[in-house]
Design a protein around this motif. Structure first.
Motif, PDB file in Angstrom:
ATOM      1  N   SER A  65     109.409  60.501  45.588  1.00 22.00           N
ATOM      2  CA  SER A  65     110.049  59.397  46.308  1.00 22.00           C
ATOM      3  C   SER A  65     109.719  58.024  45.729  1.00 22.00           C
ATOM      4  CB  SER A  65     109.630  59.433  47.786  1.00 22.00           C
ATOM      5  OG  SER A  65     108.223  59.277  47.909  1.00 22.00           O
ATOM      6  N   TYR A  66     109.058  57.988  44.582  1.00 20.77           N
ATOM      7  CA  TYR A  66     108.704  56.690  44.012  1.00 20.77           C
ATOM      8  C   TYR A  66     109.979  55.910  43.702  1.00 20.77           C
ATOM      9  CZ  TYR A  66     105.783  53.284  41.666  1.00 20.77           C
ATOM     10  OH  TYR A  66     105.125  52.130  41.332  1.00 20.77           O
ATOM     11  N   PRO A  67     110.079  54.660  44.158  1.00 26.52           N
ATOM     12  CA  PRO A  67     111.360  53.941  44.078  1.00 26.52           C
ATOM     13  C   PRO A  67     111.829  53.603  42.668  1.00 26.52           C
ATOM     14  CG  PRO A  67     109.920  52.960  45.731  1.00 26.52           C
ATOM     15  CD  PRO A  67     109.088  53.920  44.940  1.00 26.52           C
ATOM     16  N   PHE A  68     110.897  53.440  41.723  1.00 31.06           N
ATOM     17  CA  PHE A  68     111.273  53.017  40.372  1.00 31.06           C
ATOM     18  C   PHE A  68     111.034  54.159  39.395  1.00 31.06           C
ATOM     19  CE2 PHE A  68     110.198  50.495  36.404  1.00 31.06           C
ATOM     20  CZ  PHE A  68     111.531  50.245  36.093  1.00 31.06           C
ATOM     21  N   LYS A  69     112.066  54.554  38.686  1.00 29.51           N
ATOM     22  CA  LYS A  69     111.998  55.712  37.795  1.00 29.51           C
ATOM     23  C   LYS A  69     111.849  55.320  36.325  1.00 29.51           C
ATOM     24  CE  LYS A  69     112.935  58.312  41.383  1.00 29.51           C
ATOM     25  NZ  LYS A  69     111.888  59.161  42.006  1.00 29.51           N
ATOM     26  N   GLY A  70     111.802  54.026  36.030  1.00 30.97           N
ATOM     27  CA  GLY A  70     111.857  53.589  34.640  1.00 30.97           C
ATOM     28  C   GLY A  70     110.539  53.170  34.030  1.00 30.97           C
ATOM     29  N   LEU A  71     109.419  53.627  34.582  1.00 34.56           N
ATOM     30  CA  LEU A  71     108.112  53.258  34.038  1.00 34.56           C
ATOM     31  C   LEU A  71     107.916  53.810  32.628  1.00 34.56           C
ATOM     32  CD1 LEU A  71     105.877  54.004  37.153  1.00 34.56           C
ATOM     33  CD2 LEU A  71     106.353  51.725  36.217  1.00 34.56           C
ATOM     34  N   SER A  72     107.215  53.053  31.805  1.00 37.27           N
ATOM     35  CA  SER A  72     106.748  53.560  30.518  1.00 37.27           C
ATOM     36  C   SER A  72     105.506  54.406  30.760  1.00 37.27           C
ATOM     37  CB  SER A  72     106.404  52.389  29.592  1.00 37.27           C
ATOM     38  OG  SER A  72     105.366  51.609  30.176  1.00 37.27           O
ATOM     39  N   PHE A  73     104.982  55.037  29.701  1.00 41.82           N
ATOM     40  CA  PHE A  73     103.750  55.818  29.859  1.00 41.82           C
ATOM     41  C   PHE A  73     102.596  54.923  30.300  1.00 41.82           C
ATOM     42  CE2 PHE A  73     105.783  58.529  26.419  1.00 41.82           C
ATOM     43  CZ  PHE A  73     106.231  59.478  27.320  1.00 41.82           C
ATOM     44  N   VAL A  74     102.497  53.751  29.688  1.00 46.63           N
ATOM     45  CA  VAL A  74     101.393  52.863  30.039  1.00 46.63           C
ATOM     46  C   VAL A  74     101.567  52.315  31.456  1.00 46.63           C
ATOM     47  CG1 VAL A  74     102.362  50.711  29.089  1.00 46.63           C
ATOM     48  CG2 VAL A  74      99.885  51.028  29.175  1.00 46.63           C
ATOM     49  N   GLY A  75     102.806  52.106  31.881  1.00 51.51           N
ATOM     50  CA  GLY A  75     103.040  51.673  33.254  1.00 51.51           C
ATOM     51  C   GLY A  75     102.608  52.731  34.250  1.00 51.51           C
ATOM     52  N   LEU A  76     102.919  53.991  33.948  1.00 50.31           N
ATOM     53  CA  LEU A  76     102.509  55.090  34.824  1.00 50.31           C
ATOM     54  C   LEU A  76     100.989  55.243  34.820  1.00 50.31           C
ATOM     55  CD1 LEU A  76     103.413  57.391  36.675  1.00 50.31           C
ATOM     56  CD2 LEU A  76     103.603  58.853  34.648  1.00 50.31           C
ATOM     57  N   THR A  77     100.383  55.088  33.655  1.00 49.66           N
ATOM     58  CA  THR A  77      98.919  55.143  33.571  1.00 49.66           C
ATOM     59  C   THR A  77      98.291  54.044  34.419  1.00 49.66           C
ATOM     60  OG1 THR A  77      99.067  56.039  31.325  1.00 49.66           O
ATOM     61  CG2 THR A  77      96.949  55.116  31.993  1.00 49.66           C
ATOM     62  N   PHE A  78      98.909  52.876  34.414  1.00 52.18           N
ATOM     63  CA  PHE A  78      98.398  51.763  35.214  1.00 52.18           C
ATOM     64  C   PHE A  78      98.485  52.071  36.705  1.00 52.18           C
ATOM     65  CE2 PHE A  78      98.650  47.317  36.895  1.00 52.18           C
ATOM     66  CZ  PHE A  78      97.399  46.910  36.458  1.00 52.18           C
ATOM     67  N   LYS A  79      99.497  52.833  37.122  1.00 52.99           N
ATOM     68  CA  LYS A  79      99.574  53.235  38.524  1.00 52.99           C
ATOM     69  C   LYS A  79      98.392  54.143  38.882  1.00 52.99           C
ATOM     70  CE  LYS A  79     102.268  51.805  40.654  1.00 52.99           C
ATOM     71  NZ  LYS A  79     102.444  50.436  41.216  1.00 52.99           N
ATOM     72  N   LEU A  80      97.995  55.012  37.959  1.00 56.11           N
ATOM     73  CA  LEU A  80      96.800  55.832  38.180  1.00 56.11           C
ATOM     74  C   LEU A  80      95.564  54.947  38.268  1.00 56.11           C
ATOM     75  CD1 LEU A  80      95.240  58.497  38.358  1.00 56.11           C
ATOM     76  CD2 LEU A  80      95.303  58.612  35.848  1.00 56.11           C
ATOM     77  N   VAL A  81      95.487  53.944  37.407  1.00 57.90           N
ATOM     78  CA  VAL A  81      94.359  53.005  37.448  1.00 57.90           C
ATOM     79  C   VAL A  81      94.325  52.263  38.785  1.00 57.90           C
ATOM     80  CG1 VAL A  81      93.491  50.838  36.451  1.00 57.90           C
ATOM     81  CG2 VAL A  81      94.145  52.739  34.960  1.00 57.90           C
ATOM     82  N   GLN A  82      95.493  51.894  39.290  1.00 53.76           N
ATOM     83  CA  GLN A  82      95.551  51.253  40.607  1.00 53.76           C
ATOM     84  C   GLN A  82      94.977  52.170  41.688  1.00 53.76           C
ATOM     85  OE1 GLN A  82      99.816  50.222  40.667  1.00 53.76           O
ATOM     86  NE2 GLN A  82      99.200  48.100  40.939  1.00 53.76           N
ATOM     87  N   ALA A  83      95.336  53.446  41.621  1.00 52.56           N
ATOM     88  CA  ALA A  83      94.833  54.403  42.606  1.00 52.56           C
ATOM     89  C   ALA A  83      93.321  54.573  42.475  1.00 52.56           C
ATOM     90  CB  ALA A  83      95.542  55.744  42.437  1.00 52.56           C
ATOM     91  N   LEU A  84      92.827  54.682  41.251  1.00 50.15           N
ATOM     92  CA  LEU A  84      91.384  54.772  41.025  1.00 50.15           C
ATOM     93  C   LEU A  84      90.671  53.522  41.541  1.00 50.15           C
ATOM     94  CD1 LEU A  84      91.336  56.271  37.419  1.00 50.15           C
ATOM     95  CD2 LEU A  84      90.182  57.283  39.392  1.00 50.15           C
ATOM     96  N   SER A  85      91.278  52.381  41.296  1.00 46.03           N
ATOM     97  CA  SER A  85      90.673  51.117  41.716  1.00 46.03           C
ATOM     98  C   SER A  85      90.601  51.013  43.231  1.00 46.03           C
ATOM     99  CB  SER A  85      91.481  49.943  41.149  1.00 46.03           C
ATOM    100  OG  SER A  85      91.470  49.968  39.736  1.00 46.03           O
ATOM    101  N   ARG A  86      91.592  51.561  43.900  1.00 43.17           N
ATOM    102  CA  ARG A  86      91.566  51.541  45.362  1.00 43.17           C
ATOM    103  C   ARG A  86      90.420  52.406  45.882  1.00 43.17           C
ATOM    104  NH1 ARG A  86      97.039  52.689  48.651  1.00 43.17           N
ATOM    105  NH2 ARG A  86      97.665  51.008  47.233  1.00 43.17           N
ATOM    106  N   TYR A  87      90.235  53.573  45.286  1.00 44.62           N
ATOM    107  CA  TYR A  87      89.166  54.470  45.743  1.00 44.62           C
ATOM    108  C   TYR A  87      87.788  53.878  45.449  1.00 44.62           C
ATOM    109  CZ  TYR A  87      86.082  58.476  46.214  1.00 44.62           C
ATOM    110  OH  TYR A  87      85.049  59.300  46.589  1.00 44.62           O
ATOM    111  N   TYR A  88      87.608  53.364  44.216  1.00 41.65           N
ATOM    112  CA  TYR A  88      86.297  52.857  43.815  1.00 41.65           C
ATOM    113  C   TYR A  88      86.109  51.371  44.131  1.00 41.65           C
ATOM    114  CZ  TYR A  88      85.313  57.210  41.341  1.00 41.65           C
ATOM    115  OH  TYR A  88      85.066  58.530  41.029  1.00 41.65           O
ATOM    116  N   LYS A  89      87.122  50.780  44.774  1.00 47.45           N
ATOM    117  CA  LYS A  89      87.057  49.371  45.175  1.00 47.45           C
ATOM    118  C   LYS A  89      86.805  48.446  43.976  1.00 47.45           C
ATOM    119  CE  LYS A  89      85.671  50.231  49.974  1.00 47.45           C
ATOM    120  NZ  LYS A  89      86.032  51.661  49.948  1.00 47.45           N
ATOM    121  N   LEU A  90      87.552  48.683  42.910  1.00 44.21           N
ATOM    122  CA  LEU A  90      87.486  47.827  41.727  1.00 44.21           C
ATOM    123  C   LEU A  90      88.424  46.642  41.927  1.00 44.21           C
ATOM    124  CD1 LEU A  90      87.705  50.560  38.934  1.00 44.21           C
ATOM    125  CD2 LEU A  90      85.662  49.675  40.074  1.00 44.21           C
TER     126      LEU A  90
END
Length: 293
Positions: free
Chosen positions: A158-183
């Motif tokens: 259901s992710y609204p934007f389908k046009g991410l690059s690989f690095v953009g998608l990787t950054f979304k993972l980094v965002q999720a990691l940052s939320r968990y580890y409070k970075l």
């Protein structure tokens, strides 16, 4: 629900390539993000061996660099692997798994743009006791992988934007990691996201537009020693939408006489080093290689 965060740009910072108003989306809207994140967190906290597996183009190199920087900051036991054969397909390779990755004692592979068509290779990993997280953007109708898959273009995502690059998608993972580890400082990597996104030639709309515009600003205030060294030796005093491709050209891996992509690993080192002198040495080498007749 979508985290609907309006983003208004300062007129002085707006780039002509993108519009003035976009939305940022919650990374957990990506199907598979939550379970993949849990597996990565387990590996980080237990000091399991993680290997990031990527490709040798600029989009993938910046993806590897960002994830490597974040996982190192979290004190993870992490390495990366880039096949150095020219023109290989974007898949995991059995010979790499058997000859290199297994040898490292790997517990978890994070595949960046190389896994959606790797059924046999992922089965091999399972036999060896290695879990696999696949980050990809490829539209595919292949059967379900026995892996942790994060892909905005997979069925029922259901992710609204389908046009991410690989690095953009990787950054979304980094965002999720940052939320968990409070970075709080993860957004400093948006300069690398901008470089990879621009190099990938994806449409600079929606979140890609945010990455581009924020990244142009960030690269001019970067604390990345590698980018600083590249800009210095190439006399790029100020990066803008008009000259950003000059910066990208500095880090495009080049093929040596026997068809090997030697420079890819050197570029990863450049973008992840914490040693200014080493960054300047690598930047000088890349500058020399790029200007060979």
């Amino acid at each position: 629900m979508v985290k609907d965060v309006s983003y208004e740009y300062d007129k002085k910072k707006v780039c002509k390539k993108v519009k003035k108003h976009y939305k940022k989306y919650d990374p957990f809207l990506l199907k598979g993000m939550e379970v993949a994140l849990k597996r990565i967190i387990t590996a980080v906290n237990a000091r399991e061996k993680i290997v990031i597996y990527g490709y040798y183009d600029v989009d993938s190199i910046t993806s590897i660099a960002i994830l490597l920087l974040v996982l190192r900051y979290l004190n993870a036991d992490v390495e990366y692997y880039i096949p150095n054969d020219e023109n290989i397909e974007r898949t995991l390779r059995s010979k790499d798994i058997l000859n290199h990755i297994e040898f490292l004692g790997t517990d978890l592979i994070i595949s960046l743009g190389c896994g959606m068509n790797s059924h046999k290779e992922i089965e091999l990993c399972k036999e060896l006791g290695i879990d696999v997280v696949v980050l990809d953007t490829e539209k595919t109708s292949v059967d379900r992988l026995d892996a942790y898959v994060i892909n905005p273009n997979q069925d029922s995502c259901s992710y609204p934007f389908k046009g991410l690059s690989f690095v953009g998608l990787t950054f979304k993972l980094v965002q999720a990691l940052s939320r968990y580890y409070k970075l709080k400082s993860f957004n400093k990597y948006v300069d690398l996201v901008m470089i990879g996104t621009t190099a990938s030639e994806v449409d600079l709309s929606d979140e890609n537009g945010i990455f581009f515009t924020e990244g142009i600003y960030q690269v001019n205030h970067t604390n990345n020693y590698g980018l600083k060294a590249l800009m210095k030796i190439n006399d790029l005093k100020q990066i803008s939408e008009d000259n950003v491709n000059q910066l990208i050209e500095c880090i495009i891996p080049r093929v040596n006489p026997i068809g090997k992509m030697d420079n890819a690993k050197i570029v990863v080192e450049l973008l992840t080093t914490t040693d200014l002198l080493r960054a300047e040495q690598i930047a000088k080498y890349l500058h020399k290689e790029a200007n060979k007749e």
